[in-house]
Design a protein around this motif. Structure first.
Motif, PDB file in Angstrom:
ATOM      1  N   UNK A 114      73.503  84.625  51.568  1.00 49.77           N
ATOM      2  CA  UNK A 114      72.573  85.745  51.409  1.00 49.77           C
ATOM      3  C   UNK A 114      72.793  86.863  52.426  1.00 49.77           C
ATOM      4  N   UNK A 115      73.312  86.502  53.624  1.00 46.91           N
ATOM      5  CA  UNK A 115      73.522  87.515  54.660  1.00 46.91           C
ATOM      6  C   UNK A 115      74.769  88.361  54.410  1.00 46.91           C
ATOM      7  N   UNK A 116      75.734  87.806  53.713  1.00 41.93           N
ATOM      8  CA  UNK A 116      76.958  88.539  53.352  1.00 41.93           C
ATOM      9  C   UNK A 116      77.250  88.257  51.880  1.00 41.93           C
ATOM     10  N   UNK A 117      76.576  88.947  50.961  1.00 44.03           N
ATOM     11  CA  UNK A 117      76.630  88.591  49.541  1.00 44.03           C
ATOM     12  C   UNK A 117      77.995  88.764  48.879  1.00 44.03           C
ATOM     13  N   UNK A 118      78.954  89.439  49.549  1.00 42.23           N
ATOM     14  CA  UNK A 118      80.280  89.647  48.939  1.00 42.23           C
ATOM     15  C   UNK A 118      81.346  88.699  49.478  1.00 42.23           C
ATOM     16  N   UNK A 119      80.929  87.638  50.190  1.00 45.16           N
ATOM     17  CA  UNK A 119      81.912  86.785  50.867  1.00 45.16           C
ATOM     18  C   UNK A 119      82.429  85.609  50.035  1.00 45.16           C
ATOM     19  N   UNK A 131      82.457  85.615  40.017  1.00 45.23           N
ATOM     20  CA  UNK A 131      81.352  84.738  39.644  1.00 45.23           C
ATOM     21  C   UNK A 131      80.221  84.971  40.633  1.00 45.23           C
ATOM     22  N   UNK A 132      79.089  85.422  40.143  1.00 42.32           N
ATOM     23  CA  UNK A 132      77.919  85.637  40.986  1.00 42.32           C
ATOM     24  C   UNK A 132      76.788  84.716  40.545  1.00 42.32           C
ATOM     25  N   UNK A 133      75.770  84.631  41.383  1.00 42.25           N
ATOM     26  CA  UNK A 133      74.575  83.861  41.046  1.00 42.25           C
ATOM     27  C   UNK A 133      73.607  84.738  40.256  1.00 42.25           C
ATOM     28  N   UNK A 134      73.108  84.185  39.164  1.00 45.99           N
ATOM     29  CA  UNK A 134      72.087  84.864  38.380  1.00 45.99           C
ATOM     30  C   UNK A 134      71.146  83.799  37.833  1.00 45.99           C
ATOM     31  N   UNK A 135      69.874  83.870  38.193  1.00 46.50           N
ATOM     32  CA  UNK A 135      68.879  82.901  37.718  1.00 46.50           C
ATOM     33  C   UNK A 135      69.317  81.461  37.987  1.00 46.50           C
ATOM     34  N   UNK A 136      69.773  81.221  39.209  1.00 48.40           N
ATOM     35  CA  UNK A 136      70.169  79.889  39.687  1.00 48.40           C
ATOM     36  C   UNK A 136      71.328  79.279  38.893  1.00 48.40           C
ATOM     37  N   UNK A 137      72.225  80.138  38.440  1.00 52.26           N
ATOM     38  CA  UNK A 137      73.432  79.671  37.750  1.00 52.26           C
ATOM     39  C   UNK A 137      74.562  80.655  38.017  1.00 52.26           C
ATOM     40  N   UNK A 138      75.786  80.153  37.903  1.00 51.56           N
ATOM     41  CA  UNK A 138      76.936  81.032  38.034  1.00 51.56           C
ATOM     42  C   UNK A 138      77.089  81.895  36.791  1.00 51.56           C
ATOM     43  N   UNK A 194      72.166  76.375  41.955  1.00 50.09           N
ATOM     44  CA  UNK A 194      71.069  75.618  41.338  1.00 50.09           C
ATOM     45  C   UNK A 194      69.901  75.366  42.279  1.00 50.09           C
ATOM     46  N   UNK A 195      70.182  75.205  43.572  1.00 45.73           N
ATOM     47  CA  UNK A 195      69.130  74.882  44.533  1.00 45.73           C
ATOM     48  C   UNK A 195      68.511  76.121  45.162  1.00 45.73           C
ATOM     49  N   UNK A 196      68.929  77.295  44.713  1.00 42.29           N
ATOM     50  CA  UNK A 196      68.332  78.522  45.227  1.00 42.29           C
ATOM     51  C   UNK A 196      68.746  78.870  46.646  1.00 42.29           C
ATOM     52  N   UNK A 197      69.856  78.316  47.122  1.00 43.39           N
ATOM     53  CA  UNK A 197      70.349  78.663  48.460  1.00 43.39           C
ATOM     54  C   UNK A 197      70.876  80.091  48.469  1.00 43.39           C
ATOM     55  N   UNK A 198      71.605  80.436  47.404  1.00 46.13           N
ATOM     56  CA  UNK A 198      72.141  81.787  47.253  1.00 46.13           C
ATOM     57  C   UNK A 198      71.144  82.653  46.482  1.00 46.13           C
ATOM     58  N   UNK A 199      71.158  83.937  46.769  1.00 49.75           N
ATOM     59  CA  UNK A 199      70.317  84.893  46.048  1.00 49.75           C
ATOM     60  C   UNK A 199      71.048  85.427  44.822  1.00 49.75           C
ATOM     61  N   UNK A 200      70.302  85.963  43.886  1.00 48.05           N
ATOM     62  CA  UNK A 200      70.932  86.636  42.750  1.00 48.05           C
ATOM     63  C   UNK A 200      71.882  87.723  43.254  1.00 48.05           C
ATOM     64  N   UNK A 201      73.056  87.767  42.665  1.00 47.08           N
ATOM     65  CA  UNK A 201      74.050  88.765  43.047  1.00 47.08           C
ATOM     66  C   UNK A 201      75.040  88.298  44.088  1.00 47.08           C
ATOM     67  N   UNK A 202      74.753  87.164  44.759  1.00 47.71           N
ATOM     68  CA  UNK A 202      75.702  86.634  45.755  1.00 47.71           C
ATOM     69  C   UNK A 202      76.948  86.092  45.060  1.00 47.71           C
ATOM     70  N   UNK A 203      78.113  86.378  45.618  1.00 46.18           N
ATOM     71  CA  UNK A 203      79.349  85.785  45.133  1.00 46.18           C
ATOM     72  C   UNK A 203      79.376  84.297  45.488  1.00 46.18           C
ATOM     73  N   UNK A 204      79.851  83.486  44.573  1.00 44.25           N
ATOM     74  CA  UNK A 204      80.007  82.054  44.819  1.00 44.25           C
ATOM     75  C   UNK A 204      81.457  81.728  45.190  1.00 44.25           C
ATOM     76  N   UNK A 205      81.657  80.522  45.697  1.00 45.12           N
ATOM     77  CA  UNK A 205      83.006  80.010  45.898  1.00 45.12           C
ATOM     78  C   UNK A 205      83.432  79.946  47.347  1.00 45.12           C
TER      79      UNK A 205
END
Length: 348
Positions: free
Chosen positions: A89-94, A4-11, A45-56
């Motif tokens: 954002x500093x480690x997008x695969x974490x 699950x990654x971030x895309x346009x402020x959504x998972x 949703x709040x734009x903390x993560x960048x597009x492509x960042x893994x969530x969770x």
């Protein structure tokens, strides 16, 4: 792998994410289960993560590979539980919402055989949040391995939340008399966890009632909600005497100027630099050292059965279920439970 990654402020679910690279002080884990937290949808949703960042963040799984700089004794095949810095954002695969997760090795816990992987996935983020808020940074209470001997009240706002339920137990194990606020339907569960008195947060003048019941002696309040109404209730409950502390999981302040306010950010536990919405957080080695010690203590308490996991709801459909769960959390449809999803490799 699925993730699950971030895309346009959504998972967004993708099926061709490359496996994360193992760093020296990290462990590569095959996920078995992941648990959902409000911070997961907020990062998107709040734009903390960048597009492509893994969530969770919260996960449990099986060790696949151990980095050479990890000092805890893990080996391939060990069942573990832990927390990752999802949406970084500093480690997008974490992030943890993937079939493989990399996690800071010395903050991982071995899963007790008494816990299912689903239950194990619910613990880690809440545990370190309690550790920072109750013991390290905000309230600076005595730890459960050195309990206090004098009757001392602690107020926990939101005792029926996953973090609040752990906080009740940690503070009780540390010898404190825990008061908590939640809705009436959750009174019995939080009392079963050790709260000596429970109050309905929606009752008018509940703060002043707590101050009266504690004979104006309450010096510690910890807020798991971080909203204006929760901080006001804590302010009304705290003693009018000097030396009161209000701790919060969000950058919220007590409306009373005579009360010390201290907020925490769980992600400092990794001892690494990161940013959140333009705010820079420098590497904090002391937070990393505390996290290693506190997670080791938590692992011991779980193994001894002294700490109970929060009630969970296991959602089906693998990582498709993660997206559904994030939507439910965002819409406020989850109360008194923690959402858990099995990894697709184990769901099939």
């Amino acid at each position: 792998m699925k993730a699950i990654i971030v895309q346009d402020k959504a998972g967004t679910l993708i099926v061709n994410q490359s496996q994360p690279r193992l760093r020296d002080d990290y462990v590569l884990v095959k996920t078995v289960a992941v648990a959902l937290n409000p911070t997961d949808w907020k990062h998107a949703s709040f734009g903390i993560a960048n597009d492509g960042n893994l969530l969770g963040c919260d996960f449990s799984g099986i060790v696949e590979e151990v980095g050479p700089a990890v000092s805890k004794t893990f080996q391939k095949g060990d069942a573990v539980m832990g927390v990752a810095h999802g949406g970084n954002p500093e480690q997008p695969r974490d992030g943890a919402f993937a079939e493989y997760v990399v996690a800071k090795g010395d903050t991982l816990m071995k899963k007790p055989t008494s816990l299912t992987f689903e239950k194990a996935a619910t613990v880690s983020l809440g545990a370190i949040t309690c550790g920072q808020g109750l013991f390290q940074k905000s309230l600076k209470l005595q730890l459960p391995d050195d309990p206090i001997r004098v009757k001392t009240y602690v107020l926990i706002y939101g005792g029926s939340t996953a973090t609040g339920a752990l906080a009740i137990q940690f503070a009780t194990l540390a010898g404190y008399s825990v008061l908590t606020l939640c809705s009436k339907k959750h009174f019995k569960p939080v009392k079963d966890l050790g709260a000596v008195e429970v109050y309905n947060y929606s009752d008018p003048d509940v703060g002043s009632a707590i101050r009266k019941d504690t004979q104006n002696s309450l010096k510690y309040a910890w807020d798991t909600f971080g909203k204006a109404e929760s901080s006001q209730i804590c302010a009304d409950a705290l003693s009018t005497e000097a030396g009161c502390i209000y701790g919060c999981v969000l950058p919220n302040k007590c409306p009373r100027s005579d009360v010390t306010s201290v907020s925490t950010v769980m992600y400092t536990m990794f001892g690494e630099y990161f940013t959140m919405r333009g705010i820079e957080f420098p590497a904090m080695p002391d937070d990393y050292d505390f996290a290693k010690k506190f997670m080791t203590l938590t692992e011991k308490l779980l193994a001894e059965g002294a700490l109970k996991t929060h009630s969970e709801i296991i959602k089906p459909n693998g990582f498709e279920g993660v997206l559904e769960g994030l939507k439910d959390l965002k819409e406020g449809k989850v109360s008194g439970k923690k959402l858990v999803i099995e990894s697709p490799r184990h769901h099939r």
